[in-house]
Design a protein around this motif. Structure first.
Motif, PDB file in Angstrom:
ATOM      1  N   GLU A   1       0.807  -1.215   0.000  1.00  0.00           N
ATOM      2  CA  GLU A   1       0.000   0.000   0.000  1.00  0.00           C
ATOM      3  C   GLU A   1       0.845   1.272   0.000  1.00  0.00           C
ATOM      4  N   ARG A   2       2.075   1.211   0.455  1.00  0.00           N
ATOM      5  CA  ARG A   2       2.932   2.401   0.498  1.00  0.00           C
ATOM      6  C   ARG A   2       3.816   2.568  -0.730  1.00  0.00           C
ATOM      7  N   GLY A   3       3.959   1.513  -1.542  1.00  0.00           N
ATOM      8  CA  GLY A   3       4.798   1.624  -2.734  1.00  0.00           C
ATOM      9  C   GLY A   3       5.334   0.268  -3.142  1.00  0.00           C
ATOM     10  N   LYS A   4       6.384   0.281  -3.964  1.00  0.00           N
ATOM     11  CA  LYS A   4       6.992  -0.973  -4.391  1.00  0.00           C
ATOM     12  C   LYS A   4       8.509  -0.871  -4.315  1.00  0.00           C
ATOM     13  N   LEU A   5       9.142  -2.006  -4.010  1.00  0.00           N
ATOM     14  CA  LEU A   5      10.593  -2.101  -3.901  1.00  0.00           C
ATOM     15  C   LEU A   5      11.052  -3.352  -4.635  1.00  0.00           C
ATOM     16  N   SER A   6      12.296  -3.317  -5.132  1.00  0.00           N
ATOM     17  CA  SER A   6      12.843  -4.508  -5.784  1.00  0.00           C
ATOM     18  C   SER A   6      14.257  -4.756  -5.271  1.00  0.00           C
ATOM     19  N   TYR A   7      14.683  -6.001  -5.372  1.00  0.00           N
ATOM     20  CA  TYR A   7      16.003  -6.407  -4.896  1.00  0.00           C
ATOM     21  C   TYR A   7      16.537  -7.486  -5.835  1.00  0.00           C
ATOM     22  N   SER A   8      17.793  -7.374  -6.191  1.00  0.00           N
ATOM     23  CA  SER A   8      18.435  -8.353  -7.057  1.00  0.00           C
ATOM     24  C   SER A   8      19.101  -9.420  -6.181  1.00  0.00           C
ATOM     25  N   ILE A   9      18.620 -10.652  -6.310  1.00  0.00           N
ATOM     26  CA  ILE A   9      19.089 -11.756  -5.482  1.00  0.00           C
ATOM     27  C   ILE A   9      20.356 -12.345  -6.094  1.00  0.00           C
ATOM     28  N   SER A  10      21.305 -12.720  -5.257  1.00  0.00           N
ATOM     29  CA  SER A  10      22.540 -13.344  -5.710  1.00  0.00           C
ATOM     30  C   SER A  10      22.239 -14.710  -6.323  1.00  0.00           C
ATOM     31  N   GLU A  11      23.100 -15.141  -7.242  1.00  0.00           N
ATOM     32  CA  GLU A  11      22.931 -16.469  -7.850  1.00  0.00           C
ATOM     33  C   GLU A  11      23.260 -17.593  -6.865  1.00  0.00           C
ATOM     34  N   LEU A  12      23.819 -17.268  -5.714  1.00  0.00           N
ATOM     35  CA  LEU A  12      24.133 -18.269  -4.694  1.00  0.00           C
ATOM     36  C   LEU A  12      22.918 -18.608  -3.826  1.00  0.00           C
ATOM     37  N   ILE A  13      21.836 -17.837  -3.962  1.00  0.00           N
ATOM     38  CA  ILE A  13      20.648 -18.000  -3.123  1.00  0.00           C
ATOM     39  C   ILE A  13      19.460 -18.433  -3.978  1.00  0.00           C
ATOM     40  N   GLU A  14      18.656 -19.320  -3.424  1.00  0.00           N
ATOM     41  CA  GLU A  14      17.441 -19.769  -4.089  1.00  0.00           C
ATOM     42  C   GLU A  14      16.243 -19.362  -3.233  1.00  0.00           C
ATOM     43  N   VAL A  15      15.205 -18.801  -3.889  1.00  0.00           N
ATOM     44  CA  VAL A  15      14.031 -18.303  -3.173  1.00  0.00           C
ATOM     45  C   VAL A  15      12.806 -19.119  -3.579  1.00  0.00           C
ATOM     46  N   GLN A  16      12.076 -19.625  -2.577  1.00  0.00           N
ATOM     47  CA  GLN A  16      10.817 -20.330  -2.836  1.00  0.00           C
ATOM     48  C   GLN A  16       9.700 -19.612  -2.087  1.00  0.00           C
ATOM     49  N   ALA A  17       8.559 -19.464  -2.765  1.00  0.00           N
ATOM     50  CA  ALA A  17       7.386 -18.835  -2.148  1.00  0.00           C
ATOM     51  C   ALA A  17       6.204 -19.781  -2.255  1.00  0.00           C
ATOM     52  N   LYS A  18       5.618 -20.139  -1.105  1.00  0.00           N
ATOM     53  CA  LYS A  18       4.433 -21.010  -1.064  1.00  0.00           C
ATOM     54  C   LYS A  18       3.491 -20.498   0.013  1.00  0.00           C
ATOM     55  N   ASN A  19       2.227 -20.317  -0.357  1.00  0.00           N
ATOM     56  CA  ASN A  19       1.180 -19.956   0.611  1.00  0.00           C
ATOM     57  C   ASN A  19       1.564 -18.778   1.503  1.00  0.00           C
ATOM     58  N   LYS A  20       2.011 -17.695   0.900  1.00  0.00           N
ATOM     59  CA  LYS A  20       2.382 -16.473   1.635  1.00  0.00           C
ATOM     60  C   LYS A  20       3.551 -16.688   2.602  1.00  0.00           C
ATOM     61  N   ILE A  21       4.409 -17.665   2.319  1.00  0.00           N
ATOM     62  CA  ILE A  21       5.617 -17.890   3.112  1.00  0.00           C
ATOM     63  C   ILE A  21       6.799 -17.958   2.144  1.00  0.00           C
ATOM     64  N   ILE A  22       7.838 -17.173   2.443  1.00  0.00           N
ATOM     65  CA  ILE A  22       9.046 -17.159   1.611  1.00  0.00           C
ATOM     66  C   ILE A  22      10.157 -17.845   2.379  1.00  0.00           C
ATOM     67  N   LYS A  23      10.873 -18.719   1.708  1.00  0.00           N
ATOM     68  CA  LYS A  23      11.986 -19.430   2.320  1.00  0.00           C
ATOM     69  C   LYS A  23      13.205 -19.279   1.415  1.00  0.00           C
ATOM     70  N   LEU A  24      14.343 -18.945   2.003  1.00  0.00           N
ATOM     71  CA  LEU A  24      15.590 -18.800   1.265  1.00  0.00           C
ATOM     72  C   LEU A  24      16.518 -19.945   1.609  1.00  0.00           C
ATOM     73  N   THR A  25      17.181 -20.492   0.594  1.00  0.00           N
ATOM     74  CA  THR A  25      18.171 -21.543   0.800  1.00  0.00           C
ATOM     75  C   THR A  25      19.411 -21.216  -0.014  1.00  0.00           C
ATOM     76  N   THR A  26      20.548 -21.739   0.436  1.00  0.00           N
ATOM     77  CA  THR A  26      21.789 -21.547  -0.318  1.00  0.00           C
ATOM     78  C   THR A  26      21.975 -22.708  -1.288  1.00  0.00           C
ATOM     79  N   LYS A  27      22.607 -22.426  -2.429  1.00  0.00           N
ATOM     80  CA  LYS A  27      22.856 -23.473  -3.420  1.00  0.00           C
ATOM     81  C   LYS A  27      24.114 -24.268  -3.082  1.00  0.00           C
ATOM     82  N   ASN A  28      25.058 -23.640  -2.367  1.00  0.00           N
ATOM     83  CA  ASN A  28      26.252 -24.350  -1.895  1.00  0.00           C
ATOM     84  C   ASN A  28      26.641 -23.805  -0.525  1.00  0.00           C
ATOM     85  N   THR A  29      27.674 -24.371   0.082  1.00  0.00           N
ATOM     86  CA  THR A  29      28.014 -23.998   1.464  1.00  0.00           C
ATOM     87  C   THR A  29      29.307 -23.194   1.569  1.00  0.00           C
TER      88      THR A  29
END
Length: 178
Positions: free
Chosen positions: A29-57
Motif C-alpha cells: 500500500e505504500r509503494g513498491k521495492l525490488s532487490y536483485s538476489i545473488s545467484e548463490l541464493i534460491e528463493v521459494q514462495a508457497k502460501n504467503k511464506i518465503i523461504k531462502l536456501t543456499t545453493k552451496n556452502t
C-alpha cells in the motif's frame, strides 16, 4: 549456516510478491521495492511464506543468505508499515527548517547546511528541533538520518549536537571536575 537466513518470512495479505530470478519485486500500500538476489541464493514462495536456501556452502553464500533474508523482510515491512527515525537537536541557537523538500540546518557554522533528500524519503520538522525522517526503504531512511547527524554529532562535554531519539551520549567531566 545462517540462523537468520533459515527463518521463514511470513507475507501479510495486502502484500504482493513477484519472484523473477534474479529479482524479487514487493508491492504494498505504500509503494513498491525490488532487490536483485545473488545467484548463490534460491528463493521459494508457497502460501504467503518465503523461504531462502543456499545453493552451496561457501562462506560467501552463507553470508549472503542472512543478508538477503533481512533485506527481503525489510522490504515487506517497508511497503506495509514504513520506517521512521527521529532526530533531536540540542544546543542554543541550533535549529532546522524545511524549504520545499530541502532540510536547512543552522548548526553554528558560518553557513546553513542544506540536505536534499531522495524522492522516496519524507522529512518533517517539528518545533525547529525535532526532525522526523520516514520512508519505505530502511537503508535510505537510515542513511539520510546518519547524514543529518554527521553535520553536528553530539559532543560529550555539553551534549550539544544532533542525536537520535533514544541515543545515550556518555557525558565527560570537564577540567573543572577534578
Amino acid at each position: 549456516m545462517s540462523r537468520i537466513g533459515r527463518k521463514e518470512i511470513i507475507v501479510p495479505n495486502n502484500i504482493e510478491i513477484t519472484i523473477n530470478p534474479p529479482e524479487i519485486l514487493v508491492k504494498g500500500e505504500r509503494g513498491k521495492l525490488s532487490y536483485s538476489i545473488s545467484e548463490l541464493i534460491e528463493v521459494q514462495a508457497k502460501n504467503k511464506i518465503i523461504k531462502l536456501t543456499t545453493k552451496n556452502t561457501t562462506p560467501k553464500a552463507q553470508a549472503i543468505h542472512g543478508l538477503s533474508r533481512s533485506i527481503i523482510n525489510n522490504m515487506i515491512q517497508g511497503v506495509s508499515k514504513g520506517f521512521e527515525k527521529k532526530l533531536i537537536i540540542q544546543g542554543v541557537g541550533y535549529r532546522s527548517q524545511m524549504e520545499g523538500r530541502n532540510l536547512i540546518l543552522n548548526m553554528g557554522y558560518s553557513h546553513p547546511v542544506i540536505i536534499k533528500p531522495p524522492d522516496s524519503i519524507n522529512i518533517k520538522v517539528e518545533n525547529n528541533v525535532n526532525i522526523l525522517i520516514s520512508g519505505i526503504n530502511k537503508e535510505q531512511v537510515g542513511q539520510i538520518a546518519a547524514t543529518i547527524r554527521s553535520v553536528r554529532p553530539p559532543e560529550p562535554y555539553k551534549g550539544k549536537g544532533i542525536r537520535y531519539e533514544n541515543e545515550i551520549v556518555k557525558r565527560k567531566v570537564g577540567k573543572a571536575g577534578k
